[in-house]
Write a protein that holds these residues in place. Structure first.
Motif, PDB file in Angstrom:
ATOM      1  N   PRO A  30       0.823  -1.206   0.000  1.00 48.19           N
ATOM      2  CA  PRO A  30       0.000   0.000   0.000  1.00 48.19           C
ATOM      3  C   PRO A  30       0.864   1.265   0.000  1.00 48.19           C
ATOM      4  O   PRO A  30       1.959   1.294   0.563  1.00 48.19           O
ATOM      5  CB  PRO A  30      -0.758  -0.116   1.329  1.00 48.19           C
ATOM      6  N   GLU A  31       0.334   2.285  -0.678  1.00 48.64           N
ATOM      7  CA  GLU A  31       0.975   3.604  -0.656  1.00 48.64           C
ATOM      8  C   GLU A  31      -0.045   4.627  -1.142  1.00 48.64           C
ATOM      9  O   GLU A  31      -0.694   4.415  -2.175  1.00 48.64           O
ATOM     10  CB  GLU A  31       2.207   3.613  -1.566  1.00 48.64           C
ATOM     11  N   ASN A  32      -0.224   5.707  -0.399  1.00 45.66           N
ATOM     12  CA  ASN A  32      -1.102   6.813  -0.793  1.00 45.66           C
ATOM     13  C   ASN A  32      -2.499   6.346  -1.206  1.00 45.66           C
ATOM     14  O   ASN A  32      -3.052   6.824  -2.203  1.00 45.66           O
ATOM     15  CB  ASN A  32      -0.475   7.628  -1.924  1.00 45.66           C
ATOM     16  N   GLY A  33      -3.063   5.401  -0.484  1.00 45.51           N
ATOM     17  CA  GLY A  33      -4.424   4.956  -0.748  1.00 45.51           C
ATOM     18  C   GLY A  33      -4.588   4.034  -1.942  1.00 45.51           C
ATOM     19  O   GLY A  33      -5.712   3.769  -2.363  1.00 45.51           O
ATOM     20  N   ASP A  34      -3.508   3.554  -2.513  1.00 39.32           N
ATOM     21  CA  ASP A  34      -3.584   2.629  -3.640  1.00 39.32           C
ATOM     22  C   ASP A  34      -2.671   1.446  -3.340  1.00 39.32           C
ATOM     23  O   ASP A  34      -1.960   1.426  -2.333  1.00 39.32           O
ATOM     24  CB  ASP A  34      -3.154   3.323  -4.940  1.00 39.32           C
ATOM     25  N   ILE A  35      -2.679   0.460  -4.213  1.00 38.73           N
ATOM     26  CA  ILE A  35      -1.817  -0.711  -4.088  1.00 38.73           C
ATOM     27  C   ILE A  35      -0.844  -0.683  -5.263  1.00 38.73           C
ATOM     28  O   ILE A  35      -1.243  -0.468  -6.408  1.00 38.73           O
ATOM     29  CB  ILE A  35      -2.631  -2.028  -4.119  1.00 38.73           C
ATOM     30  N   TYR A  36       0.423  -0.905  -4.974  1.00 36.78           N
ATOM     31  CA  TYR A  36       1.487  -0.870  -5.972  1.00 36.78           C
ATOM     32  C   TYR A  36       2.199  -2.209  -6.020  1.00 36.78           C
ATOM     33  O   TYR A  36       2.055  -3.034  -5.120  1.00 36.78           O
ATOM     34  CB  TYR A  36       2.503   0.228  -5.626  1.00 36.78           C
ATOM     35  N   SER A 113       3.739  -2.221   4.218  1.00 35.31           N
ATOM     36  CA  SER A 113       4.094  -0.833   3.918  1.00 35.31           C
ATOM     37  C   SER A 113       5.057  -0.831   2.738  1.00 35.31           C
ATOM     38  O   SER A 113       5.573  -1.883   2.354  1.00 35.31           O
ATOM     39  CB  SER A 113       4.731  -0.163   5.138  1.00 35.31           C
ATOM     40  N   GLN A 114       5.290   0.340   2.193  1.00 38.53           N
ATOM     41  CA  GLN A 114       6.171   0.433   1.029  1.00 38.53           C
ATOM     42  C   GLN A 114       7.540  -0.139   1.382  1.00 38.53           C
ATOM     43  O   GLN A 114       8.185   0.309   2.325  1.00 38.53           O
ATOM     44  CB  GLN A 114       6.318   1.879   0.579  1.00 38.53           C
ATOM     45  N   PRO A 115       7.991  -1.147   0.632  1.00 41.01           N
ATOM     46  CA  PRO A 115       9.287  -1.747   0.940  1.00 41.01           C
ATOM     47  C   PRO A 115      10.433  -0.880   0.430  1.00 41.01           C
ATOM     48  O   PRO A 115      10.265  -0.101  -0.512  1.00 41.01           O
ATOM     49  CB  PRO A 115       9.248  -3.075   0.178  1.00 41.01           C
ATOM     50  N   GLU A 116      11.575  -1.021   1.071  1.00 49.19           N
ATOM     51  CA  GLU A 116      12.776  -0.386   0.534  1.00 49.19           C
ATOM     52  C   GLU A 116      13.275  -1.293  -0.592  1.00 49.19           C
ATOM     53  O   GLU A 116      13.636  -2.446  -0.356  1.00 49.19           O
ATOM     54  CB  GLU A 116      13.855  -0.248   1.608  1.00 49.19           C
ATOM     55  N   ILE A 117      13.274  -0.766  -1.794  1.00 46.35           N
ATOM     56  CA  ILE A 117      13.688  -1.543  -2.954  1.00 46.35           C
ATOM     57  C   ILE A 117      15.115  -1.175  -3.313  1.00 46.35           C
ATOM     58  O   ILE A 117      15.430  -0.013  -3.559  1.00 46.35           O
ATOM     59  CB  ILE A 117      12.733  -1.312  -4.148  1.00 46.35           C
TER      60      ILE A 117
END
Length: 184
Positions: A30-36, A113-117
């Motif tokens: 998830p990020e900013n109300g969307d799924i990436y 949460s947004q992973p560190e890529i």
């Protein structure tokens, strides 16, 4: 998103040359109300998938416990996301890829949460992170003629950040979007 014309021979394994198994990861976050999800661009090399956009993944190795382990291992190797942070929630349909003689098994995983890529520069030259909203947008879909002797195909693709996302990756993403739309 399957290339046309549909030629059953093109999508069938050769019984005299069994396909190699491979695992890929559809990693949702998830990020900013969307799924990436992350997609990787392969470097240019002598091989069937040179310079293409793909999901993190690769071939099954001797030490892999199963196809899910392959997808998790390859995700950590290619984009640095730790296996322990990924919750596996299911799998999508297997796909045979004639160009490389692989049977790909997509695993779906989530991180909270947004992973560190951190891309491995030997295997990945760019990371794209489309949202499910982008993948649903029909304006981001098109078709182009592609030549792979002896085949000429009309290949549907997603236009993501100016990159052509086609073939098995596009088919996997299309199945994902379809399944999510069925649920919601």
């Amino acid at each position: 998103m399957a290339p046309r014309p549909i030629d059953e021979k093109r999508f069938s394994e050769d019984p005299n040359n069994p396909a190699r198994p491979g695992g890929v990861m559809v990693l949702l976050y998830p990020e900013n109300g969307d799924i990436y999800l992350p997609l990787t661009k392969r470097p240019v090399y002598r091989g069937a998938h040179s310079g293409q956009i793909s999901l993190p993944g690769g071939k099954v190795e001797k030490n892999d416990r199963d196809i899910v382990h392959t997808a998790l291992r390859e995700t950590q190797e290619e984009i640095g996301v730790e296996n322990e942070s990924i919750e596996v929630i299911g799998q999508l349909s297997e796909l045979f890829i004639i160009a490389s003689n692989f049977k790909v098994y997509p695993t779906v995983g989530v991180v909270r949460s947004q992973p560190e890529i951190v891309p491995d520069t030997r295997e990945v030259i760019r990371v794209l992170t489309p949202s499910l909203t982008e993948l649903r947008d029909t304006n981001r879909r098109s078709t182009k003629t592609m030549h792979f002797p002896p085949y000429t195909i009309e290949s549907p693709y997603f236009d993501i950040d100016g990159e052509v996302v086609w073939g098995a990756t596009a088919m996997i993403l299309s199945e994902l979007v379809h399944l999510i739309d069925e649920i919601y």
